[in-house]
Write a protein that holds these residues in place. Structure first.
Motif, PDB file in Angstrom:
ATOM      1  N   HIS A   1       0.815  -1.224   0.000  1.00  0.00           N
ATOM      2  CA  HIS A   1       0.000   0.000   0.000  1.00  0.00           C
ATOM      3  C   HIS A   1       0.844   1.268   0.000  1.00  0.00           C
ATOM      4  O   HIS A   1       0.349   2.345  -0.304  1.00  0.00           O
ATOM      5  CB  HIS A   1      -0.922   0.012   1.228  1.00  0.00           C
ATOM      6  N   VAL A   2       2.147   1.154   0.322  1.00  0.00           N
ATOM      7  CA  VAL A   2       3.027   2.323   0.356  1.00  0.00           C
ATOM      8  C   VAL A   2       3.419   2.753  -1.058  1.00  0.00           C
ATOM      9  O   VAL A   2       3.496   3.946  -1.350  1.00  0.00           O
ATOM     10  CB  VAL A   2       4.288   2.017   1.196  1.00  0.00           C
ATOM     11  N   TRP A   3       3.647   1.769  -1.927  1.00  0.00           N
ATOM     12  CA  TRP A   3       4.160   2.114  -3.257  1.00  0.00           C
ATOM     13  C   TRP A   3       3.199   1.815  -4.404  1.00  0.00           C
ATOM     14  O   TRP A   3       3.332   2.401  -5.484  1.00  0.00           O
ATOM     15  CB  TRP A   3       5.474   1.375  -3.524  1.00  0.00           C
ATOM     16  N   TYR A   4       2.240   0.912  -4.167  1.00  0.00           N
ATOM     17  CA  TYR A   4       1.369   0.502  -5.263  1.00  0.00           C
ATOM     18  C   TYR A   4       0.318   1.566  -5.569  1.00  0.00           C
ATOM     19  O   TYR A   4      -0.296   2.127  -4.664  1.00  0.00           O
ATOM     20  CB  TYR A   4       0.673  -0.816  -4.917  1.00  0.00           C
ATOM     21  N   LYS A   5       0.105   1.815  -6.863  1.00  0.00           N
ATOM     22  CA  LYS A   5      -0.896   2.777  -7.305  1.00  0.00           C
ATOM     23  C   LYS A   5      -1.999   2.035  -8.074  1.00  0.00           C
ATOM     24  O   LYS A   5      -1.747   1.533  -9.174  1.00  0.00           O
ATOM     25  CB  LYS A   5      -0.263   3.852  -8.193  1.00  0.00           C
ATOM     26  N   PRO A   6      -3.206   1.959  -7.511  1.00  0.00           N
ATOM     27  CA  PRO A   6      -4.309   1.255  -8.172  1.00  0.00           C
ATOM     28  C   PRO A   6      -4.605   1.796  -9.569  1.00  0.00           C
ATOM     29  O   PRO A   6      -5.151   1.077 -10.407  1.00  0.00           O
ATOM     30  CB  PRO A   6      -5.490   1.483  -7.227  1.00  0.00           C
ATOM     31  N   SER A   7      -4.259   3.056  -9.811  1.00  0.00           N
ATOM     32  CA  SER A   7      -4.530   3.659 -11.120  1.00  0.00           C
ATOM     33  C   SER A   7      -3.480   3.297 -12.164  1.00  0.00           C
ATOM     34  O   SER A   7      -3.604   3.660 -13.332  1.00  0.00           O
ATOM     35  CB  SER A   7      -4.588   5.187 -10.982  1.00  0.00           C
ATOM     36  N   GLY A   8      -2.437   2.565 -11.735  1.00  0.00           N
ATOM     37  CA  GLY A   8      -1.366   2.197 -12.659  1.00  0.00           C
ATOM     38  C   GLY A   8      -1.748   1.057 -13.587  1.00  0.00           C
ATOM     39  O   GLY A   8      -2.885   0.593 -13.606  1.00  0.00           O
ATOM     40  N   SER A   9      -0.769   0.580 -14.349  1.00  0.00           N
ATOM     41  CA  SER A   9      -1.034  -0.437 -15.367  1.00  0.00           C
ATOM     42  C   SER A   9      -1.159  -1.845 -14.790  1.00  0.00           C
ATOM     43  O   SER A   9      -1.725  -2.736 -15.431  1.00  0.00           O
ATOM     44  CB  SER A   9       0.082  -0.416 -16.426  1.00  0.00           C
ATOM     45  N   ILE A  10      -0.641  -2.077 -13.584  1.00  0.00           N
ATOM     46  CA  ILE A  10      -0.720  -3.401 -12.970  1.00  0.00           C
ATOM     47  C   ILE A  10      -1.951  -3.463 -12.069  1.00  0.00           C
ATOM     48  O   ILE A  10      -2.055  -2.710 -11.098  1.00  0.00           O
ATOM     49  CB  ILE A  10       0.547  -3.715 -12.141  1.00  0.00           C
ATOM     50  N   LYS A  11      -2.860  -4.342 -12.387  1.00  0.00           N
ATOM     51  CA  LYS A  11      -4.084  -4.487 -11.611  1.00  0.00           C
ATOM     52  C   LYS A  11      -3.829  -5.370 -10.385  1.00  0.00           C
ATOM     53  O   LYS A  11      -2.891  -6.182 -10.382  1.00  0.00           O
ATOM     54  CB  LYS A  11      -5.201  -5.096 -12.468  1.00  0.00           C
TER      55      LYS A  11
END
Length: 203
Positions: A168-178
């Motif tokens: 949750h610190v680095w992951y962006k839900p809006s990015g290309s990796i679901k």
């Protein structure tokens, strides 16, 4: 005469815990005052005491609630899966989805437990061990060929949680990796290493 609880008492309690989580995650436990929590909730400080009797109680209930909720969801997801690999994937997916959904609450869970008093820390650790033991049992099922010692399997389990706990610190839900892709990636990378580990290394 004792004060009568409102019908929405538990809902209000949870609302306060959620508001406190935002502040604890952003500022830290020590830097957050009860006045800040009350302001975040849009109520008076005196009203907080109707739901929680101290800042420490708020922290303890928040952490215990989130661990219990996470443990329940993890148990349900794992029990619904068939094979050991599917169960591990269900566990990973549950953790990732929750970490993404409520990042502030997870941040408190991972960084603010040091502020709990010993009795509260022990109580929450008992709940947390449910999730750890769930992973331990899965790892043993995945490698029935290896007589894994208790110390080794716990170490492997903690390595596994190291891959998930800070997403949750680095992951962006809006990015290309679901999230589904991320879950599959973690399972593949982890099992590729774990399944190929020499049984002798696990004893």
């Amino acid at each position: 005469m004792a004060r009568t609880r409102a019908l929405d008492f538990e809902d209000r309690q949870k609302d306060i815990l959620r508001a406190a989580a935002v502040l604890f995650a952003e500022r830290g436990y020590n830097e957050t005052l009860l006045e800040d929590i009350a302001e975040q909730c849009g109520i008076k400080k005196s009203s907080l005491y109707h739901y929680h009797d101290s800042k420490h109680t708020i922290l303890h209930r928040l952490i215990a609630w989130k661990i219990e909720d996470l443990a329940w969801k993890a148990d349900a997801a794992v029990e619904a899966a068939a094979t050991p690999r599917d169960k591990l994937h269900a566990l990973v997916s549950t953790l990732i989805n929750e970490y993404i959904r409520v990042p502030q609450e997870v941040t408190v869970l991972l960084t603010q437990t040091r502020h709990l008093e010993p009795a509260a820390l022990e109580a929450t650790a008992e709940i947390q061990n449910r999730i750890i033991n769930r992973a331990v049992l899965l790892l043993q099922d995945i490698r029935p060929d290896a007589e894994i010692t208790r110390k080794k399997v716990i170490a492997v389990a903690m390595l596994f949680f190291g891959m998930t706990n800070w997403i949750h610190v680095w992951y962006k839900p809006s990015g290309s990796i679901k999230p589904t892709e991320l879950s599959a990636m973690i399972v593949d990378i982890f099992l590729d290493g774990f399944n190929n580990l020499d049984p002798a290394r696990l004893r």
